[in-house]
Design a protein around this motif. Structure first.
Motif, PDB file in Angstrom:
ATOM      1  N   ASP A   5      -0.055  24.646-124.916  1.00 22.08           N
ATOM      2  CA  ASP A   5       0.053  25.539-125.932  1.00 22.08           C
ATOM      3  C   ASP A   5      -0.507  27.182-125.425  1.00 22.08           C
ATOM      4  O   ASP A   5       0.223  28.147-125.507  1.00 22.08           O
ATOM      5  N   MET A   6      -1.599  26.852-124.704  1.00 19.07           N
ATOM      6  CA  MET A   6      -1.967  28.008-124.068  1.00 19.07           C
ATOM      7  C   MET A   6      -1.124  28.640-122.858  1.00 19.07           C
ATOM      8  O   MET A   6      -0.887  29.703-122.835  1.00 19.07           O
ATOM      9  N   ARG A   7      -0.468  28.050-122.139  1.00 15.82           N
ATOM     10  CA  ARG A   7       0.396  28.201-120.915  1.00 15.82           C
ATOM     11  C   ARG A   7       1.474  28.895-121.786  1.00 15.82           C
ATOM     12  O   ARG A   7       1.932  29.856-121.167  1.00 15.82           O
ATOM     13  N   ARG A   8       1.967  28.298-122.837  1.00 13.87           N
ATOM     14  CA  ARG A   8       3.075  29.191-123.447  1.00 13.87           C
ATOM     15  C   ARG A   8       2.870  30.390-123.969  1.00 13.87           C
ATOM     16  O   ARG A   8       3.652  31.384-123.895  1.00 13.87           O
ATOM     17  N   ARG A   9       1.440  30.691-124.399  1.00 11.90           N
ATOM     18  CA  ARG A   9       1.134  31.910-125.126  1.00 11.90           C
ATOM     19  C   ARG A   9       0.993  33.095-123.825  1.00 11.90           C
ATOM     20  O   ARG A   9       1.202  34.352-124.218  1.00 11.90           O
ATOM     21  N   VAL A  10       0.464  32.519-122.787  1.00 12.57           N
ATOM     22  CA  VAL A  10       0.090  33.379-121.875  1.00 12.57           C
ATOM     23  C   VAL A  10       1.170  33.835-120.602  1.00 12.57           C
ATOM     24  O   VAL A  10       0.763  34.660-119.541  1.00 12.57           O
ATOM     25  N   GLY A  11       1.933  33.128-120.629  1.00  9.87           N
ATOM     26  CA  GLY A  11       3.299  33.354-119.595  1.00  9.87           C
ATOM     27  C   GLY A  11       2.485  32.757-118.181  1.00  9.87           C
ATOM     28  O   GLY A  11       2.020  31.782-117.787  1.00  9.87           O
ATOM     29  N   GLU A  12       2.737  33.819-117.190  1.00 18.52           N
ATOM     30  CA  GLU A  12       2.412  33.593-116.071  1.00 18.52           C
ATOM     31  C   GLU A  12       0.742  33.758-115.730  1.00 18.52           C
ATOM     32  O   GLU A  12       0.333  33.494-114.546  1.00 18.52           O
ATOM     33  N   THR A  13       0.103  34.197-116.670  1.00 16.77           N
ATOM     34  CA  THR A  13      -1.496  34.336-116.424  1.00 16.77           C
ATOM     35  C   THR A  13      -2.129  33.082-116.058  1.00 16.77           C
ATOM     36  O   THR A  13      -1.720  31.773-116.683  1.00 16.77           O
ATOM     37  N   PRO A  14      -2.933  32.880-115.143  1.00 16.74           N
ATOM     38  CA  PRO A  14      -3.463  31.538-114.794  1.00 16.74           C
ATOM     39  C   PRO A  14      -4.214  30.894-115.896  1.00 16.74           C
ATOM     40  O   PRO A  14      -5.200  31.722-116.289  1.00 16.74           O
ATOM     41  N   VAL A  15      -4.038  29.499-116.227  1.00 20.18           N
ATOM     42  CA  VAL A  15      -4.792  28.872-117.196  1.00 20.18           C
ATOM     43  C   VAL A  15      -5.363  28.053-116.403  1.00 20.18           C
ATOM     44  O   VAL A  15      -4.913  26.905-115.759  1.00 20.18           O
ATOM     45  N   VAL A  16      -6.833  27.779-116.424  1.00 21.38           N
ATOM     46  CA  VAL A  16      -7.668  27.046-115.653  1.00 21.38           C
ATOM     47  C   VAL A  16      -8.472  26.200-116.539  1.00 21.38           C
ATOM     48  O   VAL A  16      -9.172  26.565-117.594  1.00 21.38           O
ATOM     49  N   ILE A  17      -8.462  24.906-116.365  1.00 24.84           N
ATOM     50  CA  ILE A  17      -9.197  23.821-117.137  1.00 24.84           C
ATOM     51  C   ILE A  17     -10.502  23.957-116.620  1.00 24.84           C
ATOM     52  O   ILE A  17     -10.869  23.699-115.270  1.00 24.84           O
ATOM     53  N   VAL A  18     -11.589  24.140-117.329  1.00 21.71           N
ATOM     54  CA  VAL A  18     -13.054  23.708-116.968  1.00 21.71           C
ATOM     55  C   VAL A  18     -13.664  22.662-118.123  1.00 21.71           C
ATOM     56  O   VAL A  18     -13.824  22.702-118.948  1.00 21.71           O
ATOM     57  N   SER A  19     -13.978  21.392-117.225  1.00 18.80           N
ATOM     58  CA  SER A  19     -14.386  20.377-118.149  1.00 18.80           C
ATOM     59  C   SER A  19     -15.451  19.568-117.432  1.00 18.80           C
ATOM     60  O   SER A  19     -15.453  19.356-116.390  1.00 18.80           O
ATOM     61  N   GLN A  29      -5.443  33.018-130.560  1.00 18.05           N
ATOM     62  CA  GLN A  29      -5.459  34.282-131.313  1.00 18.05           C
ATOM     63  C   GLN A  29      -5.763  35.385-130.456  1.00 18.05           C
ATOM     64  O   GLN A  29      -4.978  36.384-130.345  1.00 18.05           O
ATOM     65  N   ALA A  30      -6.803  35.071-129.649  1.00 15.44           N
ATOM     66  CA  ALA A  30      -7.212  36.381-128.593  1.00 15.44           C
ATOM     67  C   ALA A  30      -6.191  36.259-127.535  1.00 15.44           C
ATOM     68  O   ALA A  30      -5.859  37.456-127.323  1.00 15.44           O
ATOM     69  N   ALA A  31      -5.612  35.122-127.288  1.00 16.72           N
ATOM     70  CA  ALA A  31      -4.454  35.309-126.206  1.00 16.72           C
ATOM     71  C   ALA A  31      -3.281  36.081-126.497  1.00 16.72           C
ATOM     72  O   ALA A  31      -2.855  36.735-125.693  1.00 16.72           O
ATOM     73  N   ASP A  32      -3.121  35.795-127.843  1.00 10.13           N
ATOM     74  CA  ASP A  32      -1.943  36.443-128.419  1.00 10.13           C
ATOM     75  C   ASP A  32      -2.127  37.878-128.687  1.00 10.13           C
ATOM     76  O   ASP A  32      -1.175  38.642-128.170  1.00 10.13           O
ATOM     77  N   ALA A  33      -3.340  38.264-128.672  1.00  6.45           N
ATOM     78  CA  ALA A  33      -3.622  39.611-129.091  1.00  6.45           C
ATOM     79  C   ALA A  33      -3.879  40.435-127.863  1.00  6.45           C
ATOM     80  O   ALA A  33      -3.952  41.860-127.776  1.00  6.45           O
ATOM     81  N   MET A  34      -3.975  39.624-126.613  1.00  7.24           N
ATOM     82  CA  MET A  34      -4.295  40.421-125.269  1.00  7.24           C
ATOM     83  C   MET A  34      -3.384  40.012-124.347  1.00  7.24           C
ATOM     84  O   MET A  34      -3.576  39.253-123.429  1.00  7.24           O
ATOM     85  N   PRO A  35      -2.545  40.795-124.338  1.00  8.50           N
ATOM     86  CA  PRO A  35      -1.312  40.189-123.440  1.00  8.50           C
ATOM     87  C   PRO A  35      -1.700  40.536-121.677  1.00  8.50           C
ATOM     88  O   PRO A  35      -1.155  40.410-120.859  1.00  8.50           O
ATOM     89  N   ASP A  36      -2.947  41.281-121.630  1.00  8.89           N
ATOM     90  CA  ASP A  36      -3.379  41.717-120.423  1.00  8.89           C
ATOM     91  C   ASP A  36      -4.508  40.880-119.739  1.00  8.89           C
ATOM     92  O   ASP A  36      -5.141  41.313-118.820  1.00  8.89           O
ATOM     93  N   LEU A  37      -4.469  39.788-120.357  1.00  5.52           N
ATOM     94  CA  LEU A  37      -5.503  38.785-119.756  1.00  5.52           C
ATOM     95  C   LEU A  37      -5.073  38.565-118.203  1.00  5.52           C
ATOM     96  O   LEU A  37      -4.015  38.241-117.812  1.00  5.52           O
ATOM     97  N   ASP A  38      -6.152  38.459-117.399  1.00  5.57           N
ATOM     98  CA  ASP A  38      -5.970  38.136-116.041  1.00  5.57           C
ATOM     99  C   ASP A  38      -6.223  36.518-115.804  1.00  5.57           C
ATOM    100  O   ASP A  38      -5.746  35.764-114.697  1.00  5.57           O
ATOM    101  N   MET A  39      -6.873  35.741-116.823  1.00  5.71           N
ATOM    102  CA  MET A  39      -7.040  34.326-116.513  1.00  5.71           C
ATOM    103  C   MET A  39      -7.668  33.879-117.895  1.00  5.71           C
ATOM    104  O   MET A  39      -8.376  34.432-118.495  1.00  5.71           O
ATOM    105  N   VAL A  40      -7.319  32.802-117.948  1.00  8.17           N
ATOM    106  CA  VAL A  40      -7.890  32.080-119.248  1.00  8.17           C
ATOM    107  C   VAL A  40      -8.556  30.507-118.700  1.00  8.17           C
ATOM    108  O   VAL A  40      -8.078  29.859-117.831  1.00  8.17           O
ATOM    109  N   LEU A  41      -9.925  30.436-118.952  1.00  7.38           N
ATOM    110  CA  LEU A  41     -10.864  29.431-118.551  1.00  7.38           C
ATOM    111  C   LEU A  41     -11.013  28.655-119.944  1.00  7.38           C
ATOM    112  O   LEU A  41     -11.311  28.940-120.906  1.00  7.38           O
TER     113      LEU A  41
END
Length: 124
Positions: free
Chosen positions: A68-82, A40-52
């Motif tokens: 799913d997150m990649r689909r939501r944020v487009g070219e914004t880097p999604v980084v797995i932290v695990s 929901q946060a990703a959908d509401a914030m198209p100006d994200l620079d990164m998702v951890l």
């Protein structure tokens, strides 16, 4: 700069926030503890620079959350932290579009360096 931290462990989120703010207080950090809230946060914030994104959290497990997150944020880097970082987990994350895979066992300087490396367009 705006970074979404999606992890169900409060202590880890708090530590990660301290690390990032220590090196760059200007970064805006948004934190969510379930995948649904993060989505929901990703959908509401198209100006994200990164998702951890934690690899395993309530609402979704493994690659499904990443895809799913990649689909939501487009070219914004999604980084797995695990905390779970087997070679197959890392390979699968990159196959599914992760911009990086950061083990939770990294020290603060290394974690911050990895985040900066990914923000500059590299993979970690």
């Amino acid at each position: 700069m705006k970074i979404l931290i999606a992890d169900d462990h409060v202590l880890f989120r708090e530590g990660l926030k301290l690390i990032i703010k220590h090196f760059d207080a200007a970064i805006e950090l948004i934190e969510e503890d379930t995948f649904e809230e993060a989505a929901q946060a990703a959908d509401a914030m198209p100006d994200l620079d990164m998702v951890l994104l934690d690899l395993k959290m309530p609402g979704v497990m493994g690659r499904d959350g990443l895809v799913d997150m990649r689909r939501r944020v487009g070219e914004t880097p999604v980084v797995i932290v695990s905390g779970a970082y087997s070679r197959p987990d890392i390979a699968e994350a990159f196959r599914c579009g992760a911009a990086g895979f950061i083990p939770k066992t990294l020290g603060s300087r290394a974690m911050y360096s990895a985040i900066n490396l990914i923000l500059s367009g590299e993979r970690y």
